[in-house]
Design an enzyme around this catalytic site. Sequence first.
Site, PDB file in Angstrom:
ATOM      1  N   CYS A 214       0.826  -1.203   0.000  1.00  0.00           N
ATOM      2  CA  CYS A 214       0.000   0.000   0.000  1.00  0.00           C
ATOM      3  C   CYS A 214       0.862   1.255   0.000  1.00  0.00           C
ATOM      4  CB  CYS A 214      -0.884   0.030   1.238  1.00  0.00           C
ATOM      5  SG  CYS A 214      -1.918  -1.414   1.394  1.00  0.00           S
TER       6      CYS A 214
ATOM      7  N   ARG B  48       4.741   0.991  -6.417  1.00  0.00           N
ATOM      8  CA  ARG B  48       4.684   0.035  -5.310  1.00  0.00           C
ATOM      9  C   ARG B  48       3.701  -1.102  -5.596  1.00  0.00           C
ATOM     10  NH1 ARG B  48       6.483   2.253  -0.367  1.00  0.00           N
ATOM     11  NH2 ARG B  48       4.935   1.175   0.861  1.00  0.00           N
TER      12      ARG B  48
ATOM     13  N   TRP C 123      -2.977  -2.357  -1.740  1.00  0.00           N
ATOM     14  CA  TRP C 123      -2.521  -3.635  -2.280  1.00  0.00           C
ATOM     15  C   TRP C 123      -3.147  -4.687  -1.385  1.00  0.00           C
ATOM     16  CZ3 TRP C 123       1.098  -7.737  -1.363  1.00  0.00           C
ATOM     17  CH2 TRP C 123       1.490  -8.408  -2.526  1.00  0.00           C
TER      18      TRP C 123
ATOM     19  N   ASN D  72      -1.450   1.013   6.083  1.00  0.00           N
ATOM     20  CA  ASN D  72      -0.568   0.173   5.275  1.00  0.00           C
ATOM     21  C   ASN D  72      -0.085  -0.940   6.181  1.00  0.00           C
ATOM     22  OD1 ASN D  72       1.544  -0.883   3.814  1.00  0.00           O
ATOM     23  ND2 ASN D  72       2.833   0.952   3.895  1.00  0.00           N
ATOM     24  N   GLY D  73      -0.159  -2.192   5.753  1.00  0.00           N
ATOM     25  CA  GLY D  73       0.322  -3.278   6.607  1.00  0.00           C
ATOM     26  C   GLY D  73      -0.828  -4.168   7.047  1.00  0.00           C
TER      27      GLY D  73
ATOM     28  N   GLU E 155      18.790 -22.314  -6.969  1.00  0.00           N
ATOM     29  CA  GLU E 155      18.272 -20.940  -7.017  1.00  0.00           C
ATOM     30  C   GLU E 155      19.411 -19.941  -7.274  1.00  0.00           C
ATOM     31  OE1 GLU E 155      15.691 -19.499  -7.549  1.00  0.00           O
ATOM     32  OE2 GLU E 155      15.823 -17.487  -6.724  1.00  0.00           O
TER      33      GLU E 155
ATOM     34  N   LYS F  80      19.700 -17.319 -10.487  1.00  0.00           N
ATOM     35  CA  LYS F  80      19.895 -15.866 -10.347  1.00  0.00           C
ATOM     36  C   LYS F  80      21.056 -15.401 -11.217  1.00  0.00           C
ATOM     37  CE  LYS F  80      16.889 -14.967  -9.079  1.00  0.00           C
ATOM     38  NZ  LYS F  80      15.815 -15.803  -8.654  1.00  0.00           N
TER      39      LYS F  80
ATOM     40  N   GLU G 118      20.160 -15.512 -15.070  1.00  0.00           N
ATOM     41  CA  GLU G 118      19.186 -14.581 -15.632  1.00  0.00           C
ATOM     42  C   GLU G 118      19.661 -13.134 -15.671  1.00  0.00           C
ATOM     43  OE1 GLU G 118      16.172 -14.981 -11.812  1.00  0.00           O
ATOM     44  OE2 GLU G 118      15.307 -14.495 -13.734  1.00  0.00           O
TER      45      GLU G 118
ATOM     46  N   HIS H 196      30.579 -37.653 -11.762  1.00  0.00           N
ATOM     47  CA  HIS H 196      29.986 -38.557 -12.747  1.00  0.00           C
ATOM     48  C   HIS H 196      29.936 -37.934 -14.139  1.00  0.00           C
ATOM     49  CE1 HIS H 196      29.000 -41.560  -9.757  1.00  0.00           C
ATOM     50  NE2 HIS H 196      28.552 -40.586  -8.980  1.00  0.00           N
TER      51      HIS H 196
ATOM     52  N   LYS I 288       8.392 -10.593 -16.230  1.00  0.00           N
ATOM     53  CA  LYS I 288       8.124 -10.823 -14.812  1.00  0.00           C
ATOM     54  C   LYS I 288       7.079 -11.911 -14.623  1.00  0.00           C
ATOM     55  CE  LYS I 288       8.495 -10.130 -10.432  1.00  0.00           C
ATOM     56  NZ  LYS I 288       9.640 -10.829  -9.821  1.00  0.00           N
TER      57      LYS I 288
HETATM   58  O1  M6R Z   1       4.938 -15.645 -10.780  1.00  0.00           O
HETATM   59  P1  M6R Z   1       5.587 -16.995 -10.636  1.00  0.00           P
HETATM   60  O2  M6R Z   1       6.199 -17.182  -9.278  1.00  0.00           O
HETATM   61  O3  M6R Z   1       4.654 -18.121 -10.974  1.00  0.00           O
HETATM   62  O4  M6R Z   1       6.757 -17.017 -11.697  1.00  0.00           O
HETATM   63  C1  M6R Z   1       7.458 -18.195 -11.957  1.00  0.00           C
HETATM   64  C2  M6R Z   1       8.753 -17.912 -12.698  1.00  0.00           C
HETATM   65  O5  M6R Z   1       8.485 -17.379 -13.963  1.00  0.00           O
HETATM   66  C3  M6R Z   1       9.641 -16.948 -11.914  1.00  0.00           C
HETATM   67  O6  M6R Z   1       9.899 -17.450 -10.633  1.00  0.00           O
HETATM   68  C4  M6R Z   1      11.005 -16.722 -12.622  1.00  0.00           C
HETATM   69  O7  M6R Z   1      11.713 -17.909 -12.662  1.00  0.00           O
HETATM   70  C5  M6R Z   1      11.752 -15.638 -11.859  1.00  0.00           C
HETATM   71  N1  M6R Z   1      11.612 -14.393 -12.510  1.00  0.00           N
HETATM   72  C6  M6R Z   1      13.185 -15.941 -11.678  1.00  0.00           C
HETATM   73  O8  M6R Z   1      13.828 -14.969 -10.929  1.00  0.00           O
END
Ligand code: M6R
Length: 607
Positions: free
Chosen positions: A2, A27, A73, A99-100, A480, A484, A487, A503, A602
């Site tokens: 928010c 936001r 939000w 907010n919160g 993970e 990161k 990407e 292996h 996104k």
């Molecule tokens: O909105 P979602 O969590 O379903 O998105 C899934 C993936 O597209 C998302 O986690 C993507 O791998 C990230 N942008 C990676 O940082």
Amino acid sequence: MCGIMGYVGPNQAAPVLLDGLQRLEYRGYDSAGIAVLNSKIHVRKAEGKVDRLLELTDNSPLSGTVGIGHTRWATHGVPSDLNAHPHTDPSGSIVVVHNGIIENFYELRDQLTAEGHEFTSETDTEILAHLVARAYDGDLVAAVRDAVSQAEGAYALVVMAVHEPGKIVAVRRISPLIVGLGDGETFLASDIPAVLHRTRDFLIIEDGELVIVDENGASIETIEGAKVDREPLHVDWDAEMAEKGGYDHFMLKEIHEQPAVVTETLGGRLEEDGTAWLENVDFDDEFARNLGRIWITACGTAYNAGMVGSEIFRRLLRMPTSVEYAHEMRYADPLVSEGDLVIAISQSGETADTLAAARLAKERGARLLAVTNVVGSTLSREADDILYTRAGPEISVASTKAYMAMLIGQYLLALRLGAARGLSDPALAERVIHGLHTLPASLEELMHREAEVAEAAKRIANAQDVYYIGRGLDYAVAVEGSLKLKEISYIHAEAMPAGELKHGTLALITEDVPVIVVLTQEALYDKTVSAIQEVKARGGDVIAVAYDDDERIGRFCDTVLRIPRSNDLLGPVSAVVPLQLLAYHVARIRGNDIDQPRNLAKSVTVE
Ligand code: M6R
């Protein structure tokens, strides 16, 4: 998340408030509203963007020089005109925006309902308007104090009263709040960019403080009433920097928000004794006891969070748990059946593949539980149970804080299921509960170590390939970390269980190939060290993520990124932070577009 605005001054309040709300749009929000005080409180609010509110105020203008505004939000209650802020008490003499989250919302609403109060929205905010009005006897500050003494949680609250025109009272309990000091006018906002074009002088309200804004400017007190003297902060950021809270990129801002996100995700949900109260998770104990199998389905970072989750469920519940890529599961004719629980994880709640797998699971009779960040998202509407992760809008394409919140959500779910089914290892569960409560502080501590990670980033910024290894939960975190790096740095990165290296992949290790190793799992430590030795023997440069008190690791590795000691089951939560920062700093050295990496979106709403 928010956004809050407030204005007291000689000018018309409505245009100032509306302009501030537009500047807070980044936001993320789903409805907006303003209230202006002019002998009465006049409210205009609407679901949707500020543009819709502008149309409303154009058709039905508001006049007055004192007012408050809000972008919502959704957390409690769907996005709608009724749930939008501001909210008033039934007599219309008190108006609030907030907010919160009010953690004891249900308790307070039941209390007020028993006293005869009636509510027009589903929000926790409306409760605050009623609490202030109930306590009000001519002193707004005292009434606000009384209300916040009853409302638990992390929030910021802004209030006006019809009988005290020209005054706004606001409180900060964790959620951000700033005051902008103009020339004969004063602004309130949840973030500096809202008013940066109007003033460069700010009072930053601290947690536990109350601020009174009137024609004389702003005065700060603690919530308990002790006077606070605060020097204004002069800000010379440009508008774009201010939106990012002074950070150079949203990704970095979001990484640094993680301690607060953990507090939000846990907020009001976990008692000291481990009881987990999960609103919108409605399965009963009988369902939990008879549960045959847990499936987790997701994509990308959400899938990686699911990898950690599957291990949490296995270790805390001894439950058969599988984690499946949603795009695979939907075409794999999975053996999902009635009585199973399918947990679909998605930050956006709109990922096409995840939605398809979730629908398939429902068709097969499973109960669908959504772990999502977005209230009212398609996934949340289709699920039987919802665990909102409360991470706030994530703007950077590379997910960081949403991943963190997904992990915390899964610990909570495991504890909720464990309460009904019994926990396989109560002592381990106790350590996890304690660790969750202390986690925000240790993540905060970790944020101060960024310079060491930035230094380590220089070692891999020119690499062609980077390998990430770990065992058990450390492998899940390695996956993970490598995603990161890929990407945002565009360096080829691959994660694998440490035991798998020999292996085949070992053939690719040379002195130009950095290997990142995660070591939080005590029981697997020596085995992982063997893999490090294999790498070192081929000249590879090893960067380890290890606990502060791990004295042995320095002997085997070139660089060690330290994390605060934690128990094995929570280790991954801290270990991911240096990996996020490492990817960020490598991408930065390479001059990449960090928040909008090439080829990526996104939210992936196509198959
Ligand atoms: O909105 P979602 O969590 O379903 O998105 C899934 C993936 O597209 C998302 O986690 C993507 O791998 C990230 N942008 C990676 O940082």
